[in-house]
Scaffold this active site. Structure first.
Site, PDB file in Angstrom:
ATOM      1  N   ARG A  21       0.817  -1.219   0.000  1.00  0.00           N
ATOM      2  CA  ARG A  21       0.000   0.000   0.000  1.00  0.00           C
ATOM      3  C   ARG A  21       0.848   1.267   0.000  1.00  0.00           C
ATOM      4  NH1 ARG A  21      -3.631  -1.043   5.028  1.00  0.00           N
ATOM      5  NH2 ARG A  21      -1.602  -1.793   5.683  1.00  0.00           N
ATOM      6  N   ASN A  39      -6.208  -2.909   2.027  1.00  0.00           N
ATOM      7  CA  ASN A  39      -6.180  -4.360   2.163  1.00  0.00           C
ATOM      8  C   ASN A  39      -7.606  -4.870   2.292  1.00  0.00           C
ATOM      9  OD1 ASN A  39      -3.391  -4.541   2.144  1.00  0.00           O
ATOM     10  ND2 ASN A  39      -3.187  -4.660   4.360  1.00  0.00           N
TER      11      ASN A  39
END
Length: 93
Positions: A21, A39
Site C-alpha cells: 500500500r 487491504n
C-alpha cells in the site's frame, strides 16, 4: 483536454504485509495519479487509480510486480468511467 481514465484493481498473491500500500501510494504520487488503496479481508489488495490515461496505465502495470517483497499472482483490472472525485492518493485503513 487530457485523456482521463479510471482503473479499479484487485491484486492477489502475497500482497499484504510487504509494504504494497505505501509503495503504491508513493508511485501514484510520483506519476500523478489520484485514488486510494486498501487491504481486503480475503488477502487481496484493492485500489482505484484515476488520472491521465498514460499515468493510470503505468500504475496498473506497476501492480503486476509491486514492491520487491510482494509476489503478485493475479491482477483483475476493471476500467471505469472517470468520476473526478478523487483528490490526492490515500491509504484506506
Amino acid at each position: 483536454m487530457m485523456d482521463m481514465a479510471r482503473a479499479h484493481v484487485f491484486i492477489s498473491g502475497r500482497v499484504q504485509g510487504v509494504n504494497f500500500r505505501a509503495s503504491a501510494r508513493n508511485y501514484a504520487r510520483e506519476v500523478g495519479v489520484s485514488g486510494w488503496v486498501r487491504n481486503l479481508e480475503d488477502g487481496r489488495v484493492e485500489a482505484v487509480f484515476e488520472g491521465e490515461r498514460s499515468a493510470v496505465q503505468k500504475m496498473v502495470s506497476w501492480c503486476y510486480s509491486g514492491p520487491s517483497h510482494a509476489r503478485v499472482e493475479a491482477v483483475d483490472v476493471r476500467w471505469e468511467k472517470p468520476t473526478g472525485e478523487e483528490r490526492g492518493f490515500s491509504i484506506i485503513w
